[in-house]
Scaffold this motif. Structure first.
Motif, PDB file in Angstrom:
ATOM      1  N   ASP A  16      30.806 -34.061 102.541  1.00  0.00           N
ATOM      2  CA  ASP A  16      31.907 -33.336 102.624  1.00  0.00           C
ATOM      3  C   ASP A  16      32.229 -32.153 101.681  1.00  0.00           C
ATOM      4  O   ASP A  16      31.617 -32.077 100.775  1.00  0.00           O
ATOM      5  N   LYS A  17      33.115 -31.120 101.902  1.00  0.00           N
ATOM      6  CA  LYS A  17      33.494 -30.208 101.229  1.00  0.00           C
ATOM      7  C   LYS A  17      33.717 -30.559  99.572  1.00  0.00           C
ATOM      8  O   LYS A  17      33.449 -29.771  98.729  1.00  0.00           O
ATOM      9  N   THR A  18      34.628 -31.512  99.444  1.00  0.00           N
ATOM     10  CA  THR A  18      35.100 -31.858  98.043  1.00  0.00           C
ATOM     11  C   THR A  18      33.949 -32.460  97.408  1.00  0.00           C
ATOM     12  O   THR A  18      33.768 -32.252  96.079  1.00  0.00           O
ATOM     13  N   PHE A  19      32.808 -32.965  98.144  1.00  0.00           N
ATOM     14  CA  PHE A  19      31.731 -33.351  97.371  1.00  0.00           C
ATOM     15  C   PHE A  19      30.820 -32.280  96.744  1.00  0.00           C
ATOM     16  O   PHE A  19      30.459 -32.225  95.586  1.00  0.00           O
ATOM     17  N   PHE A  20      30.684 -31.238  97.686  1.00  0.00           N
ATOM     18  CA  PHE A  20      29.910 -30.185  97.257  1.00  0.00           C
ATOM     19  C   PHE A  20      30.745 -29.160  96.189  1.00  0.00           C
ATOM     20  O   PHE A  20      29.994 -28.705  95.019  1.00  0.00           O
ATOM     21  N   ILE A  21      32.004 -29.300  96.449  1.00  0.00           N
ATOM     22  CA  ILE A  21      33.053 -28.532  95.109  1.00  0.00           C
ATOM     23  C   ILE A  21      32.675 -29.110  94.015  1.00  0.00           C
ATOM     24  O   ILE A  21      32.305 -28.561  92.931  1.00  0.00           O
ATOM     25  N   ALA A  22      32.866 -30.476  93.803  1.00  0.00           N
ATOM     26  CA  ALA A  22      32.395 -31.320  92.513  1.00  0.00           C
ATOM     27  C   ALA A  22      31.094 -31.054  92.089  1.00  0.00           C
ATOM     28  O   ALA A  22      30.921 -30.764  91.079  1.00  0.00           O
ATOM     29  N   ALA A  23      30.145 -30.975  93.115  1.00  0.00           N
ATOM     30  CA  ALA A  23      29.010 -31.104  92.492  1.00  0.00           C
ATOM     31  C   ALA A  23      28.397 -29.720  92.049  1.00  0.00           C
ATOM     32  O   ALA A  23      27.728 -29.553  90.896  1.00  0.00           O
ATOM     33  N   ILE A  24      28.749 -28.520  92.807  1.00  0.00           N
ATOM     34  CA  ILE A  24      28.404 -27.199  92.321  1.00  0.00           C
ATOM     35  C   ILE A  24      28.990 -26.700  91.101  1.00  0.00           C
ATOM     36  O   ILE A  24      28.468 -26.264  90.066  1.00  0.00           O
ATOM     37  N   MET A  25      30.457 -27.152  90.932  1.00  0.00           N
ATOM     38  CA  MET A  25      31.329 -26.678  89.778  1.00  0.00           C
ATOM     39  C   MET A  25      30.707 -27.542  88.411  1.00  0.00           C
ATOM     40  O   MET A  25      30.845 -27.093  87.438  1.00  0.00           O
ATOM     41  N   ALA A  26      30.337 -28.873  88.776  1.00  0.00           N
ATOM     42  CA  ALA A  26      29.583 -29.734  87.600  1.00  0.00           C
ATOM     43  C   ALA A  26      28.647 -29.023  86.970  1.00  0.00           C
ATOM     44  O   ALA A  26      28.138 -29.333  85.908  1.00  0.00           O
ATOM     45  N   MET A  27      27.759 -28.368  87.909  1.00  0.00           N
ATOM     46  CA  MET A  27      26.556 -27.729  87.606  1.00  0.00           C
ATOM     47  C   MET A  27      26.897 -26.485  86.340  1.00  0.00           C
ATOM     48  O   MET A  27      26.129 -26.197  85.756  1.00  0.00           O
ATOM     49  N   LYS A  28      28.228 -26.081  86.549  1.00  0.00           N
ATOM     50  CA  LYS A  28      28.524 -24.631  85.978  1.00  0.00           C
ATOM     51  C   LYS A  28      29.525 -24.874  84.758  1.00  0.00           C
ATOM     52  O   LYS A  28      29.480 -24.341  83.894  1.00  0.00           O
ATOM     53  N   HIS A  29      30.172 -25.913  85.013  1.00  0.00           N
ATOM     54  CA  HIS A  29      31.310 -26.259  84.123  1.00  0.00           C
ATOM     55  C   HIS A  29      31.297 -27.786  83.412  1.00  0.00           C
ATOM     56  O   HIS A  29      30.330 -28.407  83.692  1.00  0.00           O
ATOM     57  N   SER A  30      32.179 -28.262  82.450  1.00  0.00           N
ATOM     58  CA  SER A  30      32.085 -29.605  82.011  1.00  0.00           C
ATOM     59  C   SER A  30      32.636 -30.431  82.959  1.00  0.00           C
ATOM     60  O   SER A  30      33.322 -30.313  83.941  1.00  0.00           O
ATOM     61  N   ARG A  31      31.514 -31.276  82.878  1.00  0.00           N
ATOM     62  CA  ARG A  31      31.579 -32.444  83.967  1.00  0.00           C
ATOM     63  C   ARG A  31      33.017 -33.148  83.924  1.00  0.00           C
ATOM     64  O   ARG A  31      33.603 -33.559  84.751  1.00  0.00           O
ATOM     65  N   CYS A  32      33.451 -33.259  82.709  1.00  0.00           N
ATOM     66  CA  CYS A  32      34.749 -34.119  82.424  1.00  0.00           C
ATOM     67  C   CYS A  32      35.836 -33.374  82.895  1.00  0.00           C
ATOM     68  O   CYS A  32      36.741 -33.907  83.664  1.00  0.00           O
ATOM     69  N   ALA A  33      35.873 -32.130  82.882  1.00  0.00           N
ATOM     70  CA  ALA A  33      36.991 -31.137  83.475  1.00  0.00           C
ATOM     71  C   ALA A  33      36.763 -31.375  84.761  1.00  0.00           C
ATOM     72  O   ALA A  33      38.052 -31.329  85.506  1.00  0.00           O
ATOM     73  N   ILE A  34      35.726 -31.027  85.432  1.00  0.00           N
ATOM     74  CA  ILE A  34      35.595 -31.064  86.928  1.00  0.00           C
ATOM     75  C   ILE A  34      36.017 -32.489  87.413  1.00  0.00           C
ATOM     76  O   ILE A  34      36.578 -32.660  88.459  1.00  0.00           O
TER      77      ILE A  34
END
Length: 179
Positions: free
Chosen positions: A50-68
């Protein structure tokens, strides 16, 4: 013999379904565990791409996993409360018969739409979800990050002391859940 005593008058006097004890699971598992495991596995399979899965996965690669994680979970919690509130209020505002027909019609419409989308896809075509998410995120979201310090990136606090990545994760996840 129990069915012989069911008459139209007896059906009107029968206790509501809420007063009836739950039926035991046919395979011997407890009702809660069977329901939990089937719900968990169904949600896991349907939400994996799903889109939300990809949003979290891509953003966690660039930013703090805890914040995402915090932003995405916050958005999902808010969406769950909104859905529960709507599910509670709709039958109070609209007769139950109409809400049942509306729910059945919505399931039918969205099911037909998904089947048409699947039929129109080429066998080797990958879902466009990843491309959509990458386009939404863009490559310009890294300006809130300070340089690496000791192997970890630290984000500057934005408005109200919240990390911009947390807010971005919340907003993108919330909007992706709407459709």
């Amino acid at each position: 013999q129990a069915h012989d005593s069911l008459t139209p008058g007896a059906l009107r006097e029968a206790p509501p379904f809420a007063a009836m004890p739950p039926a035991p699971a046919p395979d011997g598992e407890s009702g809660f565990f069977a329901g939990f495991s089937s719900s968990f596995s169904f949600i896991l399979v349907t939400e994996l791409g799903d889109k939300t899965f990809f949003i979290a996965a891509i953003m966690a690669m660039k930013h703090s996993r805890c914040a995402i994680y915090s932003g995405a979970m916050g958005a999902l919690i808010v969406m769950t409360f909104l859905a529960v509130a709507l599910g509670h209020m709709a039958p109070l505002l609209i007769p139950k018969v109409y809400t049942h027909y509306a729910a059945a019609a919505l399931f039918l419409v969205f099911g037909i739409r998904l089947l048409n989308d699947a039929r129109g896809m080429a066998p080797d075509q990958v879902s466009d979800e990843l491309e959509e998410v990458e386009a939404e995120l863009g490559e310009d979201g890294d300006d809130s990050l300070e340089p690496l310090q000791g192997g970890q990136r630290r984000e500057r606090a934005g408005a109200c002391g919240l990390a911009p990545a947390l807010v971005q994760s919340f907003v993108l996840t919330f909007l992706a859940e709407w459709g």
